[in-house]
Design a protein around this motif. Structure first.
Motif: not given
Length: 276
Positions: A67-72, A124-132, A135-149
């Motif tokens: 499972y992807s982690i959904a937190s920071s 999925m690794p965190l991007p560098n500070r300035e890199t845009p 994020l494309i997610a469907t359903g529960a695939g939103i999890a790692p995006m929440m962590s990253m944001l």
């Protein structure tokens, strides 16, 4: 490329809340998913990373589920969250619950602990500070995006974030709606595009949303070296890559050049997939 390491951990459930909204008439039509929060106990007591995965083997099985982690980790290194979709399938004409999702959603009590593992660096690794980031997610695939944001917000990254999220119904399946709207308000998300396939006669998916923004996609990837992350079902991979290739082909005026570019982006992990 280093092989991901497994670190034994203990997870204790502290809270579980539904991410879907459902009235009795909607039963069976909502894509049910839950946000689970755990206290994390590990011997080394090191903070987990955004690109770590959690390995869980439910009772009655010897097969791990990742499972992807959904937190920071920057918010709380001793607590992590997961987004668990209720997995159901038909077996011999009967509806059967998936072992692991049923264990986590229906059987596990608040306060109860179990053994799991952190699979370091497998996500999925965190991007560098300035890199845009796109994020494309469907359903529960939103999890790692929440962590990253959340992590990018905590670390005060300046790179823009563009999220494309897809599910079935906007009134039932808009996971993390409040949090995402807040990210739009505070500027963490510079753009949020949603596709709810059952909201209209003509089904619209995240692939369609992306296709309609090909020019922007090419600019972000070519001019700004944006990181593209995709999390969802395996069939997303070919569809997203086809759209990326098409958008680059239009921008570069060359199919061959576009294909080479996409191949390089995959090799350099500028484009990353996490599929389940």
């Amino acid at each position: 490329q280093t092989t991901p390491l497994y670190t034994p951990v203990t997870l204790a459930l502290t809270a579980r809340r539904p991410l879907h909204s459902m009235t009795t008439k909607d039963v069976g039509s909502a894509n049910q998913a839950y946000h689970l929060t755990f206290d994390l106990v590990q011997e080394k007591n090191e903070a987990y990373k955004v690109n770590d995965l959690i390995s869980i083997t439910p009772p009655g099985s010897d097969k791990e589920r990742l499972y992807s982690i959904a937190s920071s980790p920057s918010v709380n290194p001793n607590q992590l969250s997961l987004c668990i979709a209720k997995h159901q399938f038909i077996l011999n004409g009967e509806r059967v619950n998936g072992l692991c999702s049923d264990y986590l959603i229906e059987q596990l009590n608040v306060g109860q602990a179990f053994k799991a593992s952190l699979k370091t660096g497998a996500g999925m690794p965190l991007p560098n500070r300035e890199t845009p980031s796109i994020l494309i997610a469907t359903g529960a695939g939103i999890a790692p995006m929440m962590s990253m944001l959340e992590e990018r917000k905590q670390q005060q990254h300046s790179g823009q974030n563009w999220l494309l999220f897809g599910n079935r119904y906007s009134d039932r399946d808009f996971y993390y709606q409040q949090a995402l709207n807040q990210y739009v308000s505070d500027g963490t998300l510079s753009q949020l595009d949603c596709a709810f396939s059952r909201d209209s006669e003509q089904k619209v998916y995240v692939q369609d949303k992306l296709k309609s923004k090909q020019e922007q996609l090419a600019k972000w990837l070519l001019n700004q070296n944006a990181q593209l992350y995709v999390c969802g079902r395996p069939e997303l991979k070919q569809e997203i890559l086809a759209i990326v290739t098409l958008s680059l082909e239009t921008a570069l005026q060359s199919r061959q050049e576009a294909r080479i570019k996409v191949h390089t982006m995959l090799k350099n992990k500028q484009i990353t997939f996490e599929l389940f």
